[in-house]
Design an enzyme around this catalytic site. Structure first.
Site, PDB file in Angstrom:
ATOM      1  N   CYS A  51      15.053  53.811   0.412  1.00  0.00           N
ATOM      2  CA  CYS A  51      15.344  52.813  -0.624  1.00  0.00           C
ATOM      3  C   CYS A  51      14.025  52.229  -1.128  1.00  0.00           C
ATOM      4  CB  CYS A  51      16.209  51.708  -0.037  1.00  0.00           C
ATOM      5  SG  CYS A  51      16.409  50.316  -1.146  1.00  0.00           S
ATOM      6  N   CYS A 107      20.914  47.554   4.067  1.00  0.00           N
ATOM      7  CA  CYS A 107      20.814  48.834   3.380  1.00  0.00           C
ATOM      8  C   CYS A 107      20.209  49.796   4.404  1.00  0.00           C
ATOM      9  CB  CYS A 107      19.894  48.716   2.162  1.00  0.00           C
ATOM     10  SG  CYS A 107      19.394  50.322   1.524  1.00  0.00           S
ATOM     11  N   TYR A 113      -7.155   2.234   5.906  1.00  0.00           N
ATOM     12  CA  TYR A 113      -6.314   1.082   5.564  1.00  0.00           C
ATOM     13  C   TYR A 113      -6.212   0.005   6.637  1.00  0.00           C
ATOM     14  CZ  TYR A 113      -3.128   4.286   8.012  1.00  0.00           C
ATOM     15  OH  TYR A 113      -2.569   5.144   8.916  1.00  0.00           O
ATOM     16  N   ASP A 137       1.279  10.303   3.676  1.00  0.00           N
ATOM     17  CA  ASP A 137       1.948  11.234   4.578  1.00  0.00           C
ATOM     18  C   ASP A 137       0.907  12.136   5.237  1.00  0.00           C
ATOM     19  OD1 ASP A 137       4.014  12.357   5.845  1.00  0.00           O
ATOM     20  OD2 ASP A 137       4.869  13.372   4.107  1.00  0.00           O
ATOM     21  N   CYS A 169      19.114  50.778  -4.391  1.00  0.00           N
ATOM     22  CA  CYS A 169      19.338  52.229  -4.330  1.00  0.00           C
ATOM     23  C   CYS A 169      20.809  52.608  -4.391  1.00  0.00           C
ATOM     24  CB  CYS A 169      18.696  52.815  -3.078  1.00  0.00           C
ATOM     25  SG  CYS A 169      19.590  52.380  -1.573  1.00  0.00           S
ATOM     26  N   LYS A 171      10.670   3.367   3.390  1.00  0.00           N
ATOM     27  CA  LYS A 171      10.661   4.831   3.251  1.00  0.00           C
ATOM     28  C   LYS A 171      11.471   5.251   2.025  1.00  0.00           C
ATOM     29  CE  LYS A 171       9.443   7.468   6.211  1.00  0.00           C
ATOM     30  NZ  LYS A 171       9.595   7.738   7.618  1.00  0.00           N
ATOM     31  N   CYS A 229      23.763  48.622  -1.958  1.00  0.00           N
ATOM     32  CA  CYS A 229      22.398  48.109  -2.113  1.00  0.00           C
ATOM     33  C   CYS A 229      22.089  47.901  -3.595  1.00  0.00           C
ATOM     34  CB  CYS A 229      21.404  49.106  -1.501  1.00  0.00           C
ATOM     35  SG  CYS A 229      19.687  48.653  -1.852  1.00  0.00           S
ATOM     36  N   LYS A 288       2.258   4.519   1.575  1.00  0.00           N
ATOM     37  CA  LYS A 288       2.356   5.067   2.936  1.00  0.00           C
ATOM     38  C   LYS A 288       1.986   6.545   2.833  1.00  0.00           C
ATOM     39  CE  LYS A 288       5.219   5.082   7.033  1.00  0.00           C
ATOM     40  NZ  LYS A 288       4.978   6.480   7.415  1.00  0.00           N
ATOM     41  N   GLU A 340       0.850  -1.200   0.000  1.00  0.00           N
ATOM     42  CA  GLU A 340       0.000   0.000   0.000  1.00  0.00           C
ATOM     43  C   GLU A 340       0.877   1.238   0.000  1.00  0.00           C
ATOM     44  OE1 GLU A 340      -2.318  -0.190   3.570  1.00  0.00           O
ATOM     45  OE2 GLU A 340      -3.179  -2.124   3.062  1.00  0.00           O
TER      46      GLU A 340
HETATM   47  S1  IVH Z   1      -0.804   0.418   8.794  1.00  0.00           S
HETATM   48  C1  IVH Z   1      -0.665  -1.826  12.701  1.00  0.00           C
HETATM   49  N1  IVH Z   1      -0.941   1.481   6.397  1.00  0.00           N
HETATM   50  O1  IVH Z   1       2.375   5.201   8.928  1.00  0.00           O
HETATM   51  C2  IVH Z   1      -0.582  -1.157  11.390  1.00  0.00           C
HETATM   52  N2  IVH Z   1      -0.054   2.813   8.152  1.00  0.00           N
HETATM   53  O2  IVH Z   1       4.866   4.460  10.320  1.00  0.00           O
HETATM   54  C3  IVH Z   1      -0.904   0.253  11.450  1.00  0.00           C
HETATM   55  N3  IVH Z   1       0.535   5.084   7.455  1.00  0.00           N
HETATM   56  O3  IVH Z   1       1.100   5.273  12.192  1.00  0.00           O
HETATM   57  C4  IVH Z   1      -0.495   1.112  10.337  1.00  0.00           C
HETATM   58  N4  IVH Z   1      -0.076   4.890   5.363  1.00  0.00           N
HETATM   59  O4  IVH Z   1      -0.018   6.787  10.431  1.00  0.00           O
HETATM   60  C5  IVH Z   1      -0.575   1.665   7.685  1.00  0.00           C
HETATM   61  N5  IVH Z   1      -1.176   2.291   4.229  1.00  0.00           N
HETATM   62  C6  IVH Z   1      -0.818   2.482   5.502  1.00  0.00           C
HETATM   63  C7  IVH Z   1      -0.294   3.697   5.954  1.00  0.00           C
HETATM   64  C8  IVH Z   1       0.082   3.824   7.298  1.00  0.00           C
HETATM   65  C9  IVH Z   1       0.428   5.705   6.277  1.00  0.00           C
HETATM   66  C10 IVH Z   1       1.092   5.714   8.680  1.00  0.00           C
HETATM   67  C11 IVH Z   1       0.305   5.508   9.929  1.00  0.00           C
HETATM   68  C12 IVH Z   1       1.228   4.810  10.884  1.00  0.00           C
HETATM   69  C13 IVH Z   1       2.575   5.150  10.320  1.00  0.00           C
HETATM   70  C14 IVH Z   1       3.583   4.096  10.686  1.00  0.00           C
END
Ligand code: IVH
Length: 667
Positions: free
Chosen positions: A427, A422, A221, A116, A407, A310, A404, A114, A112
């Site tokens: 100016c 300046c 999720y 932000d 000016c 990451k 400057c 991640k 999935e």
């Molecule tokens: S699963 C027990 N799925 O990432 C599993 N987390 O570093 C719980 N996050 O605290 C998390 N996208 O805030 C999961 N597709 C995703 C996510 C996700 C972002 C965040 C979430 C979590 C943090 C962990």
């Protein structure tokens, strides 16, 4: 209308509006027009007003915001909200896969995005949203129901009348952050560094109107209790939540077998990342089978069945074409890198601040260098370093200017200062910056007169000094003809200018840009002096005798109010109808807060520093960022910094979380 008939119509309208919200915000597939939506919504609002017995906390009318809370309540999570272990390369992913196989678990995973943002837990009873909470420390979070209700993709009622908890991420779309920062730039407010902070800041608002304006969104999720619904795999859990009406990232999620397919997903996603309308900072890999998840179990912090890969921080190479200098309101000179345009994390970067001479020298930057660029805090572009190995001898040394750039007057560079200034008060660059400051949010707060427009007006000669702002209405025709300014926006701008005339004096005083006078000092002064005449008649000692005014500030103030140019300016503004008096405020009072100076350090679990600071100020307290003898109270949260030590050294009163909370609870 009969009661029964009303009830039926209310239910009908709620169904129509819930479906419309779902189609629009979850499926991204609108099925009715905005006008129709508004019509139904108004009809429902009217009926709910007329028949309050049928009002409901989860009616679609509750999505618009408006509920204000006075503090965040703590919520204990029945099942802890865990975080995920981070991995940074394929080797670490392979190690994870090997561990899984060793435990006799089939290496089938769901990959999935991640997202932000910040995680949220949503609780439904009989299909209705009853509360929403932040993750907090994983054990205890905060009740953010009032704000979550305003998020359009969060259903207030789901498709089955069941009790359920789901978890996911609240995020701010990239475009929303860009727009918000555009506005903040106009208001001279510091830019929000990234979507995560922006989303978290929006959710931590007491007034849900603000969260509603921030256009937050969600991806769901995680289902903490899958066994309650006879579900066997994570894939099924996602499908189940999607069917209930949650926004699940079905297009992005993928079931993969083994390392090869995982690697392909990572590669594809890495390439797609910049084009997505929301930020992702990695990929989450979860074992698909729920019985295998149970078998693998948890450590104290993490599940053993999932990892977060990451992305590396993106650094891009480009050429430093030139270093140009800009002049700020105070005359401060800033060197700026002019770069060959490059795309970094989805947006084009052409310039980056180089702060001051020392910064450029420290990085040993030369014009013509190949440099690497990244987004510090994901938003602000930063020159990381010059690639020395790419030099070919044609690069030119950086030279700090001595005059400057606008000016021509000789710059001042005091021995103990990093910055060059300046010093010419006339100016033009300083003047245009001063005009921008005058209109900014904490000063006269003239909506619509931000940096770009003001620069246009300045260059066109419409506004070259402060009183010109109040003559802009004479140029109305010219303004309307200018590219980009329509009739309506000109009307709004002129109205905002008129409105600013009735501001209380502290705004004008701050807007005048007297050296060292910030918004807080301006307020302090007007509370004492009440009007401009008294400020003009005050002696140096009158200023110096004020508790928080030192000799330099006193001198700046006295000189300012004795310079003929400034007196003429104030006279003109008065003639133009600008208010010159302190209008007072509805100040609330609390014996333990009013009139005291606070410093906050460390993290508080029941509120954040900004909210607390605002609250203290609204009760006549003052907050500052460093501890000194003048500090009355230091409020200490978890993991306090050196301010705590300093407070103890200076024997300053210390309030811990419990104490401040007990006071806040009584407000
Ligand atoms: S699963 C027990 N799925 O990432 C599993 N987390 O570093 C719980 N996050 O605290 C998390 N996208 O805030 C999961 N597709 C995703 C996510 C996700 C972002 C965040 C979430 C979590 C943090 C962990």
């Amino acid at each position: 209308m009969e009661t029964n008939e009303a009830k039926k119509r209310i239910e009908e309208l709620r169904d129509i509006l819930n479906k419309a919200n779902y189609d629009y915000y979850v499926m991204d597939n609108p099925t009715i027009t905005d006008q129709e939506f508004d019509k139904y919504l108004r009809e429902l609002e009217n009926l709910e007003n007329e028949f309050p017995e049928y009002d409901s906390a989860t009616s679609p009318t509750k999505k618009v915001g408006g509920q204000v809370i006075d503090r965040f309540k703590k919520v204990r999570h029945k099942i802890p909200m865990l975080s995920l272990p981070d991995v940074f390369d394929m080797t670490e992913i392979e190690d994870f896969n090997t561990r899984i196989i060793k435990e006799d678990v089939k290496p089938v995973y769901v990959c999935e995005y991640k997202i932000d943002g910040l995680s949220v837990s949503l609780h439904y009873e009989k299909g209705h949203l009853i509360f929403a909470a932040t993750r907090g420390d994983g054990i205890t979070g905060e009740d953010i129901t009032h704000n979550v209700k305003t998020i359009k993709s969060v259903p207030l009622t789901i498709n089955k009348p069941i009790d359920i908890e789901v978890r996911g991420e609240i995020y701010m779309p990239k475009k929303v952050l860009a727009e918000l920062n555009e506005k903040r730039k106009m208001d001279n407010l510091p830019l929000l560094q990234n979507v995560r902070n922006a989303a978290a800041g929006s959710i931590r608002q007491l007034d849900s109107k603000i969260a509603a304006e921030r256009k937050l969104d969600t991806w769901i999720y995680h289902l903490p209790n899958p066994e309650d619904y006879g579900i066997n795999t994570h894939e099924e859990a996602l499908q189940f939540m999607s069917e209930l009406g949650f926004k699940v990232n079905t297009k992005a999620n993928r079931v993969v077998s083994g390392i090869k397919e995982m690697e392909a997903y990572i590669k594809e996603t890495t390439e797609k990342r910049a084009t997505l309308p929301y930020e992702i900072d990695g990929i989450v890999i979860k074992v698909n089978s729920l019985s295998s998840q149970s078998k693998l179990g948890f450590t104290s912090k993490y599940p053993k069945w999932a990892i977060a890969y990451k992305f590396p921080a993106e650094e891009v190479l480009t050429t430093l074409r030139d270093i140009v200098f800009t002049v700020g309101r105070t005359g401060r000179i800033t060197p700026n890198a002019v770069l060959d345009p490059v795309i970094v994390m989805g947006s084009t970067v052409k310039r980056a601040t180089l702060h001051n001479e020392d910064y450029v020298l420290m990085k040993d930057l030369k014009i013509g260098d190949v440099v690497s660029i990244r987004k510090a805090g994901d938003v602000i572009p930063e020159v990381v370093e010059a690639k020395l190995e790419r030099r070919n001898g044609t690069e030119k040394d950086f030279e700090m200017i001595t005059n400057c750039p606008i000016c021509g007057s000789v710059l001042e560079h005091k021995k103990d200062q990093v910055d060059h200034y300046c010093m010419n008060p006339s100016c033009p660059a300083r003047k245009s910056e001063a005009l921008i400051h005058f209109c900014s949010r904490k000063a006269m707060n003239i909506d619509g007169l931000g940096i770009e427009i003001m620069e246009d007006f300045f260059n066109l000669g419409f506004v070259t000094q402060i009183p010109d702002i109040y003559h802009l209405k004479a140029h109305k025709k010219d303004l309307i003809e200018l590219e980009g300014y329509g009739n309506k926006s000109v009307d709004n701008l002129l109205a905002a200018i008129e409105d600013s005339k009735s501001n209380s004096l502290e705004r004008l005083l701050f807007g005048l840009g007297i050296s060292g006078i910030g918004d807080k000092t301006a307020l302090l002064l007007v509370k004492i002096f009440k009007n401009v005449d008294n400020l003009m008649n005050a002696s140096y000692d009158d200023f110096k005798n004020i508790k928080d005014i030192g000799p330099t500030l006193a001198e700046n103030l006295y000189n300012f109010f004795h310079e003929p140019e400034h007196l003429a300016l104030l006279k003109k503004l008065k003639e133009l109808g600008v208010n010159m008096n302190y209008l007072g405020e509805n100040e609330r009072h609390h014996d333990l807060i009013s009139g005291k100076r606070f410093v906050l350090t460390g993290t508080l679990s029941f509120t954040d520093r900004d909210a607390l600071s605002e609250l203290l100020t609204s009760y006549g307290g003052a907050t500052s960022s460093s501890v000194s003898k003048k500090t009355d109270v230091v409020i200490v949260g978890e993991n306090p910094g050196s301010k705590f030590e300093k407070a103890r050294e200076l024997n300053i009163e210390i309030w811990d979380e419990e104490k401040i909370k007990s006071i806040v609870d009584t407000l």
